[in-house]
Design an enzyme around this catalytic site. Structure first.
Site, mmCIF file in Angstrom:
data_model
loop_
_atom_site.group_PDB
_atom_site.id
_atom_site.type_symbol
_atom_site.label_atom_id
_atom_site.label_comp_id
_atom_site.label_asym_id
_atom_site.label_seq_id
_atom_site.Cartn_x
_atom_site.Cartn_y
_atom_site.Cartn_z
ATOM 1 C CB SER A 59 -0.901 0.036 1.236
ATOM 2 O OG SER A 59 -1.786 -1.052 1.258
HETATM 3 N N1 SAH Z 1 -1.263 -4.613 3.921
HETATM 4 C C1 SAH Z 1 -0.443 -4.868 2.755
HETATM 5 C C2 SAH Z 1 -1.114 -4.446 1.465
HETATM 6 C C3 SAH Z 1 -1.637 -5.642 0.852
HETATM 7 S S1 SAH Z 1 -2.412 -5.592 -0.711
HETATM 8 C C4 SAH Z 1 0.933 -4.245 2.871
HETATM 9 O O1 SAH Z 1 1.190 -3.525 3.836
HETATM 10 O O2 SAH Z 1 1.766 -4.519 2.018
HETATM 11 C C5 SAH Z 1 -3.772 -6.659 -0.310
HETATM 12 C C6 SAH Z 1 -3.415 -8.094 0.040
HETATM 13 O O3 SAH Z 1 -4.627 -8.751 0.367
HETATM 14 C C7 SAH Z 1 -2.771 -8.903 -1.079
HETATM 15 O O4 SAH Z 1 -1.550 -9.408 -0.635
HETATM 16 C C8 SAH Z 1 -3.779 -10.023 -1.338
HETATM 17 O O5 SAH Z 1 -3.149 -11.261 -1.659
HETATM 18 C C9 SAH Z 1 -4.492 -10.100 0.002
HETATM 19 N N2 SAH Z 1 -5.817 -10.726 -0.023
HETATM 20 C C10 SAH Z 1 -6.786 -10.633 -0.964
HETATM 21 N N3 SAH Z 1 -7.868 -11.368 -0.604
HETATM 22 C C11 SAH Z 1 -7.567 -11.946 0.597
HETATM 23 C C12 SAH Z 1 -8.271 -12.824 1.472
HETATM 24 N N4 SAH Z 1 -9.497 -13.294 1.186
HETATM 25 N N5 SAH Z 1 -7.650 -13.206 2.620
HETATM 26 C C13 SAH Z 1 -6.409 -12.762 2.941
HETATM 27 N N6 SAH Z 1 -5.697 -11.927 2.133
HETATM 28 C C14 SAH Z 1 -6.267 -11.527 0.984
#
Ligand code: SAH
Length: 218
Positions: free
Chosen positions: A66
């Site tokens: 993010s």
């Molecule tokens: N918080 C993260 C940003 C992640 S982007 C950071 O600091 O880098 C969003 C993430 O959500 C992705 O890695 C994706 O794989 C995950 N994601 C999507 N659907 C999900 C689900 N049902 N359960 C867990 N993770 C999920």
């Protein structure tokens, strides 16, 4: 390869913090937590130059780390107090989880992509972070560790996931980007009772979508 945090990195980080401040992030505890986390540890060293600009950036498996502004914004909306139990959905790089643990809270973070889960786990270990990461479907939350004071969703949810609301303490709150298209509305939901809540909207953001469990997705 293990990374180091040098004077140069801290200088770049300080500039990023000032940029966030100029964009309206005025919560000193959040800024301090972000100053304490070496964001470049979450990047391949080839992309070092990107670690301290206020932008989202691709990580493995088609996902993104993010934007720092978004991390600051969501962290501030959570209104954290030290010692709280916080559930994060979407570990991704692990950066947001590291920032949350710098706020003095107990972090439980769930990621559905195994490669991201593994990498985040190892970086968080290198940083001596107390955040715990789990591999699984975040839509279901972590019932065995519930209830939580706070839930933070860092992927775009089509609607507010019911199991996550159920795993909140009474008086607890969830910050979740809601929307199915290109962009989502940031919502904050305060749980007043089992079927009772108060919801406020906090602007439009762009997140990768929340996807179903890999196994059940077939
Ligand atoms: N918080 C993260 C940003 C992640 S982007 C950071 O600091 O880098 C969003 C993430 O959500 C992705 O890695 C994706 O794989 C995950 N994601 C999507 N659907 C999900 C689900 N049902 N359960 C867990 N993770 C999920």
């Amino acid at each position: 390869m293990k990374q180091t945090d040098t004077y140069k990195h801290r200088g770049l980080r300080k500039n990023l913090i000032e940029e966030l401040r100029s964009k309206g992030i005025d919560d000193e505890a959040v800024l301090k937590a972000m100053m304490n986390v070496p964001r470049h540890f979450f990047f391949d060293s080839a992309f070092l130059n990107f670690a301290y600009s206020d932008k989202a950036f691709p990580i493995a498996a088609g996902q993104t780390i993010s934007q720092p502004y978004t991390v600051a914004f969501q962290t501030r909306l959570l209104d954290l107090k030290p010692g709280m139990k916080v559930l994060e959905i979407g570990t991704g790089s692990g950066y947001q989880a590291a920032v949350l643990s710098q706020m003095g809270v107990k972090v439980f973070s769930v990621e559905r992509q195994r490669v991201l889960f593994k990498t985040a786990q190892s970086i968080l270990r290198d940083l001596n972070s107390t955040a715990k990461v789990f591999y699984g479907d975040g839509y279901k939350g972590l019932p065995s560790f519930a209830p939580f004071d706070r839930v933070l969703v860092t992927c775009g949810a089509p609607s507010v996931p019911e199991p996550l609301f159920a795993q909140l303490k009474k008086g607890g709150m969830m910050v979740v980007p809601v929307g199915e298209g290109e962009s989502q509305e940031m919502r904050r939901i305060v749980k007043l009772g089992e079927d009772d809540y108060e919801e406020t909207a906090h602007g439009v953001f762009k997140f990768v979508p929340m996807l179903p469990d890999k196994e059940s997705a077939g």
